[in-house]
Write an enzyme that holds these catalytic residues in place. Structure first.
Site, short mmCIF file in Angstrom:
data_model
loop_
_atom_site.label_atom_id
_atom_site.label_comp_id
_atom_site.label_asym_id
_atom_site.label_seq_id
_atom_site.Cartn_x
_atom_site.Cartn_y
_atom_site.Cartn_z
N HIS A 184 0.82 -1.21 0.00
CA HIS A 184 0.00 0.00 0.00
C HIS A 184 0.86 1.27 0.00
O HIS A 184 2.07 1.25 0.26
CB HIS A 184 -0.96 0.01 1.20
CG HIS A 184 -0.28 0.03 2.55
ND1 HIS A 184 0.04 1.20 3.20
CD2 HIS A 184 0.10 -0.99 3.37
CE1 HIS A 184 0.59 0.91 4.37
NE2 HIS A 184 0.65 -0.41 4.50
N CYS A 219 2.64 -5.29 6.89
CA CYS A 219 2.33 -4.97 5.51
C CYS A 219 3.47 -4.18 4.86
O CYS A 219 4.37 -3.72 5.54
CB CYS A 219 1.01 -4.20 5.42
SG CYS A 219 -0.44 -5.24 5.70
#
Length: 537
Positions: free
Chosen positions: A439, A458
């Site tokens: 992301h 992440c």
């Protein structure tokens, strides 16, 4: 000796019984074949030659009616010597010639009898060479740790091979080395590491360099060391100031290759890296050649590869780098897992639903201290039963001090799209059991740090819009940055399914080689090198 002699005598009796009357006419089976059959059908006897019996070894000889492969009545075939030479030189492929399953010393000794072999020696040599071939093929293709639970190797699915199918009379008569090397990874990343391995082996054989960090307080020692590894380039400059700048650039080049803050100063960290022996760097390269063997094939199309300790994301196509960008990965207590998947979705203006770990370890303690924290961070609270997330719950009605981890499944904490959303403006989704995704991020200052392990698992990337445009253009070449920006500026949460999915590899590479041949070494941030070394011992 008595027990072994008795065992040998019984095998000869068994071989005679298998041959019928024991006559050795031209129509009789090869005596070595009879002995091979006797060994293969008696595990206790076979273990006196091959301590660890592979089912594939037994299946191989059974399928060829126990006929010897590596010799005939006149002596050894060329493939026998070729395989022995490959075992002796297998360090070039990142493996250990002394590995017991390669039988190097015993094979060399038995090869000395090839001019006048007896049937027992031919039998033993044949079994050992075949077992060594099967072991080498496995280790060159899968690696030695594949299939263990170490470093999540079980999350990868390497292309299966059957080494026994590669082994036949033609292979032995032609080029056994070529057959074996054909099963090793053909990926450019692996092949470049192989080249680097042998470069550092030559440096080691030539004597290497000082492994005392204190020696690198001296500029002459620094110059000599950096010259050996190609960091110091060009001829010496007679101008002292110019020569000082040349050395400064060499130090910076070295620091960049070793994941150190690039400042041109040989402080304690840089000195300790300069003092790493060629042997230590060879060991690091070998570990990463092992890791390449675990990866499933990526085919001919583009693929994404994230190097966790290198803090990078690349898109490659036909071994050409299409995109490269800095990445931020999980910190030591919240490691980014290692696995393979396929990129499936791009989410524009994503919602952020607080993951369980962050919720219980970070967010709830803050709410206990300040019940208004959700409002300050513009995070909304919903019941998990409210699947439409249409009826927010007032967080001030909650007694956060009584929160229990089992409550995690009962509520959803959601931050709406916007400039402060932790996911930024773009999220990239690929199937995995860890809820890991790639992301954007509003915290772009973190990319300036040499250490990129700041996330909760992440992967944040520095150039999310470039990655999004590249992926969308695989489906529609007319996609432009302007059209992508138009969609983003609507502020709407939008899911875009990719028609052309592509492989995503989350890898752990502490040694890698750039397209220009630059060899890079990275810190073992999760101590995976340490674990792998321990396992391989």
């Amino acid at each position: 000796m008595g027990a072994l002699q008795e065992n040998n005598d019984s095998l000869r009796v068994a071989a005679v019984q298998l041959s019928g009357d024991g006559n050795t006419t031209s129509a009789s089976p090869d005596p070595a074949a009879l002995l091979i059959r006797a060994f293969v059908e008696d595990n206790a006897s076979l273990r006196t030659i091959v301590p660890t019996i592979r089912p594939s070894l037994i299946a191989f000889y059974t399928a060829r009616a126990y006929a010897p492969l590596w010799s005939n009545a006149h002596g050894c075939l060329p493939g026998a010597e070729a395989l022995s030479q490959m075992i002796d030189g297998i360090a070039e492929e990142g493996l250990d010639p002394a590995e017991p399953s390669y039988h190097g010393e015993t094979v060399r000794a038995l090869l000395q009898t090839c001019l006048a072999p007896d049937d027992r020696q031919r039998t033993e040599l044949d079994l050992l060479l075949t077992d060594a071939f099967l072991a080498l093929a496995h280790d060159l293709h899968y690696g030695r740790a594949y299939g263990s639970d170490l470093n999540c190797t079980s999350e990868y699915n390497a292309l299966p091979i059957d080494p026994a199918h590669l082994l036949n009379d033609d292979a032995v008569r032609q080029n056994i080395r070529q057959v074996l090397l054909s099963v090793a990874p053909q990926d450019i990343g692996y092949q470049r590491l192989r080249t680097a391995l042998n470069t550092y082996r030559r440096l080691d054989e030539a004597g290497g360099w000082s492994t005392r960090a204190a020696d690198y307080a001296d500029e002459e020692n620094i110059s000599r060391r950096l010259l050996l590894t190609g960091d110091l380039v060009g001829p010496a400059d007679p101008d002292p100031e110019a020569e000082k700048q040349r050395l400064l650039q060499a130090v910076k080049r070295f620091q960049g290759r070793h994941g150190i803050s690039v400042d041109g100063v040989v402080g304690p960290v840089t000195a300790s890296k300069l003092a790493l022996s060629p042997g230590a760097l060879i060991a690091k390269i070998r570990l990463n050649m092992e890791r390449w063997k675990w990866l499933p094939p990526h085919g001919d199309g583009p693929y994404i590869i994230v190097n966790v300790p290198g803090f990078t994301l690349e898109v490659r196509h036909a071994d050409i780098q299409e995109l490269q960008m800095r990445a931020i990965v999980g910190r030591r207590d919240r490691e980014t897992p290692i696995f393979a998947s396929r990129m499936q979705y791009i989410v524009l203006n994503p919602y952020w639903r607080v993951p369980e770990t962050i919720l219980n370890e970070d967010l709830i303690p803050k709410l206990v201290a300040d019940p208004h924290y959700l409002a300050k961070k513009k995070i909304k609270l919903f019941s998990a039963a409210d699947t439409a997330e249409s009826q927010p719950i007032d967080p001030l009605t909650m007694d956060w001090s009584k929160w229990h981890e089992r409550d995690t499944k009962r509520y959803v904490f959601r931050e709406d799209p916007g400039a402060e959303n932790p996911l930024g403006y773009v999220k990239f989704l690929f199937s995995n059991p860890y809820d890991i995704y790639i992301h954007d991020t509003p915290a772009h200052s973190l990319f300036k740090n040499s250490n990129g392990s700041f996330s909760s698992g992440c992967i944040r990337v520095r150039k999310p819009f470039e990655l999004a445009r590249y992926l969308l253009a695989l489906d529609d070449p007319e996609v432009t940055y302007k059209s992508l920006l138009t969609l983003l500026l609507t502020g709407e949460n939008r899911w875009l399914r990719l028609k052309n999915t592509l492989p995503v590899y989350i890898t752990y590479q502490t040694a890698a080689v750039d397209d220009d041949g630059t060899v890079r070494f990275y810190n073992d941030i999760y101590r995976c090198d340490h674990k792998l070394i321990k396992y391989l011992k």
